[in-house]
Design an enzyme around this catalytic site. Structure first.
Site, PDB file in Angstrom:
ATOM      1  N   TYR A 257     -10.101  -9.625   0.973  1.00 33.89           N
ATOM      2  CA  TYR A 257     -10.386  -9.097   2.302  1.00 33.89           C
ATOM      3  C   TYR A 257     -10.367  -7.575   2.187  1.00 33.89           C
ATOM      4  O   TYR A 257     -10.072  -7.025   1.118  1.00 33.89           O
ATOM      5  CB  TYR A 257      -9.363  -9.593   3.338  1.00 33.89           C
ATOM      6  CG  TYR A 257      -7.932  -9.624   2.854  1.00 33.89           C
ATOM      7  CD1 TYR A 257      -7.180  -8.456   2.743  1.00 33.89           C
ATOM      8  CD2 TYR A 257      -7.328 -10.820   2.486  1.00 33.89           C
ATOM      9  CE1 TYR A 257      -5.879  -8.457   2.300  1.00 33.89           C
ATOM     10  CE2 TYR A 257      -6.011 -10.844   2.030  1.00 33.89           C
ATOM     11  CZ  TYR A 257      -5.289  -9.664   1.931  1.00 33.89           C
ATOM     12  OH  TYR A 257      -3.997  -9.676   1.483  1.00 33.89           O
TER      13      TYR A 257
ATOM     14  N   TRP B 223      -2.545 -12.751   5.216  1.00 32.02           N
ATOM     15  CA  TRP B 223      -1.869 -11.578   5.765  1.00 32.02           C
ATOM     16  C   TRP B 223      -2.226 -11.503   7.248  1.00 32.02           C
ATOM     17  O   TRP B 223      -3.393 -11.313   7.569  1.00 32.02           O
ATOM     18  CB  TRP B 223      -2.332 -10.304   5.060  1.00 32.02           C
ATOM     19  CG  TRP B 223      -1.647  -9.101   5.613  1.00 32.02           C
ATOM     20  CD1 TRP B 223      -2.028  -8.363   6.707  1.00 32.02           C
ATOM     21  CD2 TRP B 223      -0.445  -8.499   5.127  1.00 32.02           C
ATOM     22  NE1 TRP B 223      -1.128  -7.359   6.937  1.00 32.02           N
ATOM     23  CE2 TRP B 223      -0.154  -7.409   5.983  1.00 32.02           C
ATOM     24  CE3 TRP B 223       0.409  -8.782   4.071  1.00 32.02           C
ATOM     25  CZ2 TRP B 223       0.966  -6.599   5.793  1.00 32.02           C
ATOM     26  CZ3 TRP B 223       1.504  -7.974   3.886  1.00 32.02           C
ATOM     27  CH2 TRP B 223       1.776  -6.891   4.740  1.00 32.02           C
TER      28      TRP B 223
ATOM     29  N   TRP C 141       0.814  -1.211   0.000  1.00 31.54           N
ATOM     30  CA  TRP C 141       0.000   0.000   0.000  1.00 31.54           C
ATOM     31  C   TRP C 141       0.851   1.265   0.000  1.00 31.54           C
ATOM     32  O   TRP C 141       0.636   2.185  -0.785  1.00 31.54           O
ATOM     33  CB  TRP C 141      -0.929  -0.027   1.210  1.00 31.54           C
ATOM     34  CG  TRP C 141      -1.825   1.160   1.331  1.00 31.54           C
ATOM     35  CD1 TRP C 141      -1.679   2.217   2.182  1.00 31.54           C
ATOM     36  CD2 TRP C 141      -3.019   1.413   0.575  1.00 31.54           C
ATOM     37  NE1 TRP C 141      -2.703   3.109   2.014  1.00 31.54           N
ATOM     38  CE2 TRP C 141      -3.551   2.651   1.038  1.00 31.54           C
ATOM     39  CE3 TRP C 141      -3.688   0.725  -0.428  1.00 31.54           C
ATOM     40  CZ2 TRP C 141      -4.712   3.197   0.514  1.00 31.54           C
ATOM     41  CZ3 TRP C 141      -4.859   1.269  -0.947  1.00 31.54           C
ATOM     42  CH2 TRP C 141      -5.354   2.508  -0.480  1.00 31.54           C
TER      43      TRP C 141
ATOM     44  N   GLU D 284      -0.693  -1.726  -5.797  1.00 38.60           N
ATOM     45  CA  GLU D 284      -2.067  -1.381  -5.418  1.00 38.60           C
ATOM     46  C   GLU D 284      -2.375   0.067  -5.838  1.00 38.60           C
ATOM     47  O   GLU D 284      -2.153   0.977  -5.058  1.00 38.60           O
ATOM     48  CB  GLU D 284      -2.243  -1.558  -3.915  1.00 38.60           C
ATOM     49  CG  GLU D 284      -1.940  -2.972  -3.426  1.00 38.60           C
ATOM     50  CD  GLU D 284      -2.109  -3.141  -1.913  1.00 38.60           C
ATOM     51  OE1 GLU D 284      -2.735  -2.267  -1.252  1.00 38.60           O
ATOM     52  OE2 GLU D 284      -1.620  -4.146  -1.392  1.00 38.60           O
ATOM     53  N   TYR D 285      -2.915   0.320  -7.032  1.00 41.49           N
ATOM     54  CA  TYR D 285      -3.429  -0.642  -8.008  1.00 41.49           C
ATOM     55  C   TYR D 285      -3.072  -0.136  -9.393  1.00 41.49           C
ATOM     56  O   TYR D 285      -3.122   1.076  -9.644  1.00 41.49           O
ATOM     57  CB  TYR D 285      -4.940  -0.783  -7.890  1.00 41.49           C
ATOM     58  CG  TYR D 285      -5.378  -1.315  -6.562  1.00 41.49           C
ATOM     59  CD1 TYR D 285      -5.405  -2.692  -6.332  1.00 41.49           C
ATOM     60  CD2 TYR D 285      -5.735  -0.458  -5.525  1.00 41.49           C
ATOM     61  CE1 TYR D 285      -5.810  -3.198  -5.101  1.00 41.49           C
ATOM     62  CE2 TYR D 285      -6.125  -0.962  -4.295  1.00 41.49           C
ATOM     63  CZ  TYR D 285      -6.157  -2.331  -4.089  1.00 41.49           C
ATOM     64  OH  TYR D 285      -6.536  -2.820  -2.867  1.00 41.49           O
TER      65      TYR D 285
ATOM     66  N   MET E  90      -6.498 -10.426  -3.192  1.00 40.13           N
ATOM     67  CA  MET E  90      -6.692  -9.877  -1.843  1.00 40.13           C
ATOM     68  C   MET E  90      -8.177  -9.821  -1.477  1.00 40.13           C
ATOM     69  O   MET E  90      -8.815  -8.768  -1.456  1.00 40.13           O
ATOM     70  CB  MET E  90      -6.035  -8.496  -1.762  1.00 40.13           C
ATOM     71  CG  MET E  90      -4.520  -8.559  -1.930  1.00 40.13           C
ATOM     72  SD  MET E  90      -3.694  -6.944  -1.835  1.00 40.13           S
ATOM     73  CE  MET E  90      -4.119  -6.278  -3.447  1.00 40.13           C
TER      74      MET E  90
END
Length: 606
Positions: free
Chosen positions: A449, A587, A340, A381-382, A447
């Protein structure tokens, strides 16, 4: 990290230009080039600080330097900075760091150390010649030998072989180092080390010496575990079971690589993503050098049970991962870049994918830790969408980047990527050519979540990792099933898709409704971040009372949390198997319980 003793007691300064030691130095072999002098800035009785200064006294640039000296019995170096200092008995050798070896004419550089004892250095040599500036051999030190290979491993021995070093005047012999200490000097390119302990981890490097007795840089390290002893069995099945290990977890969380062993998790996984390397100026870069390869772990923190020393070739998480792989040979380690915070650098990388890939390969395959990593993971991302910042590289940028990485790393390395799970119409999966890039990757870590959370401070409350849709879901397409279906519809093979599990929950405060869909006033308090908490905490502080869309939830007072439990993980693993997915990832390790409850649920059900 440099540590210097600042105690000043009985300050003594000793200047030794070594003009009086000419009879002890090597004979002159070339024109004047450099000198080395020694001072003792501090002496506090029980120890002292020593300082060497190397000066280029010649007319051409000096590209490297090595200072050698002898200490009398009882005097030794205990720590050093700005040079790599090693010893063989009473003989000490200091080599330049990668960043301070080049000296222009007239330039100088200093390095220092803390020591014990009362003796002074003698028999000074600089690059194999005298230290007074009258002579320095003109030939360069030998190159690094090839990383040794290990064969014929038994309970008590291992045979090592390596490719030869090169030198303009010939290689005389090789020093074999076990765990940073020299165990043998040989004239051939092989050696059998005997007298080892069964079921024990060792690390071997080799360095060459030329006919002027100059030693070159050490080879890459080879991790070896002798047979015998005990170890956990490798996991069964052919599914990927991958966990993220964060470099910063060794600080406030106090979660070390050894915790994978003590929790039982190491025997139940197949892969580790080490997070994160940085992406800056369009290149791969170190994220945290201290955590990565410099931090010294104590014996109780170390996988091997042996404390790191100040002079060993590699420390930090990288060395711990090396020890882990020696003990659990089924584990492959990938270095993950971006995340991130550091995804902003990918836009520049996409402008020159080939240069980016070259930089990544050079870093991952650095000889100091080349044996640690089995591949590279990209966490962008992203692409062509918005995360912490917005990227406008274009739909083809991600594919081009992955193609360049595969071309650079070749077929024998793992090349993977963490990717969005936004399955909405016109969402992030639609923004980049994930199908085209799939040709070049081993798998995608999807990902699945963080679909919902307290960034929407007033709610509605919703499970952050829904497996399927449900009545009242805040956003259509924000589910695991929708994401996987969209990737497959675009042409990504199911066996290249891994389902993601978060080892944490997301929560709101000011909630009065037990069921999902309630209003809130903000983020629930968390140990490290508002609105987020580890599973190991939530399982007792707010036990699950319900399940929706394959995810557990609970309201405790005014706080509402959603998270995965062993039971919901079992459901998700069975779903993943039925879909023909390649496996699962999570994670990250430190969110699990001390006995690896969630890792166990993934392994048992996948």
């Amino acid at each position: 990290m440099r540590f210097r003793n600042r105690v000043v007691a009985g300050l003594v300064t000793l200047l030794l230009p070594f003009a009086g030691l000419l009879s002890l130095a090597s004979p002159a072999e070339a024109a004047p080039s450099a000198s080395a002098s020694y001072t003792k800035p501090q002496d506090w009785g029980t120890g002292f600080e020593g300082k060497w200064t190397v000066k280029n006294t010649g007319t051409t640039t000096l590209t490297s330097w090595t200072v050698e000296w002898d200490f009398p019995s009882g005097t030794s170096v205990t720590s050093a900075w700005d040079a790599d200092v090693t010893s063989s008995g009473s003989h000490w050798t200091a080599k330049n760091k990668s960043w301070n070896g080049t000296l222009a004419p007239g330039a100088s550089v200093s390095f220092g150390f803390n020591g014990t004892g009362s003796g002074s250095p003698a028999n000074c040599m600089l690059n194999g010649g005298s230290c007074d500036g009258t002579s320095v051999p003109g030939d360069a030190p030998p190159s690094a030998p090839g990383t040794p290979t290990a064969s014929s491993v038994t309970d008590t021995s291992v045979r090592l072989s390596w490719s030869a070093a090169t030198d303009d005047k010939g290689v005389k012999n090789y020093d074999v180092l076990r765990d940073g200490a020299k165990v043998a000097t040989v004239t051939t390119t092989s050696y059998t080390d005997n007298g080892l302990t069964a079921g024990t981890d060792y690390s071997y490097t080799v360095r060459a010496r030329d006919t002027a007795d100059q030693s070159g840089p050490a080879s890459g390290a080879r991790a070896v575990r002798t047979t015998g002893g005990t170890t956990d069995p490798p996991p069964t099945g052919d599914k990927v079971k991958l966990g993220y290990f964060t470099e910063w977890g060794i600080y406030g969380r106090n979660y070390n690589v050894k915790n994978l062993v003590t929790s039982g998790s190491a025997g139940k996984i197949t892969h580790i993503n080490y997070a994160f390397g940085n992406v800056t100026n369009g290149r791969c870069a170190i994220g945290d050098s201290f955590a990565d390869y410099d931090k010294a772990f104590t014996a109780d923190q170390s996988v091997s049970g042996v404390a790191d020393t100040w002079d060993q070739p590699l420390r930090g998480n990288f060395n711990q991962l090396r020890q882990l792989k020696a003990r659990y040979p089924q584990i492959k380690v990938l270095w993950s870049f971006g995340g991130w915070t550091w995804s902003g650098g990918f836009g520049q990388a996409a402008a020159d994918p080939a240069a980016f890939a070259r930089s990544c390969h050079a870093l991952v395959e650095d000889p100091r830790w080349a044996d640690v990593f089995d591949g590279i993971d990209v966490d962008w991302e992203y692409p062509n969408a918005c995360g912490l910042s917005c990227d406008t590289s274009g739909a083809a940028a991600f594919k081009n980047l992955m193609a360049a990485l595969r071309a650079e790393f070749g077929a024998n390395y793992l090349v993977t990527a963490a990717t969005t799970a936004d399955g909405s119409s016109g969402g992030k999966i639609d923004a980049a050519d994930y199908a085209g890039a799939a040709t070049y990757v081993n798998w995608y870590n999807v990902m699945t979540y963080d679909f919902f959370g307290a960034w929407a401070a007033q709610g509605p409350t919703a499970p952050h990792s829904p497996l399927t849709s449900y009545s009242g879901i805040p956003q259509a397409g924000f589910t695991t099933a929708d994401a996987m279906a969209k990737y497959r519809a675009k042409g990504v093979p199911a066996n290249k898709l891994l389902i993601g599990i978060g080892f944490y929950g997301r929560g709101w405060s000011g909630v009065t409704q037990d069921a999902p869909g309630g209003t809130a006033t903000g983020a629930a308090p968390g140990t490290y971040e508002q609105g987020i908490e580890d599973y190991k905490v939530l399982k007792t502080s707010c036990p699950a009372t319900g399940t929706i869309a394959g995810t557990a939830y609970a309201r405790c007072g005014g706080n509402w949390w959603s998270y995965d439990t062993p039971a919901t993980i079992a459901t998700k693993m069975n779903w993943a198997k039925n879909q023909g997915l390649g496996g699962a990832f999570f994670w990250e390790f430190s969110g699990d319980t001390a006995n690896g409850e969630l890792v166990n649920a993934i392994n048992n059900n996948l």
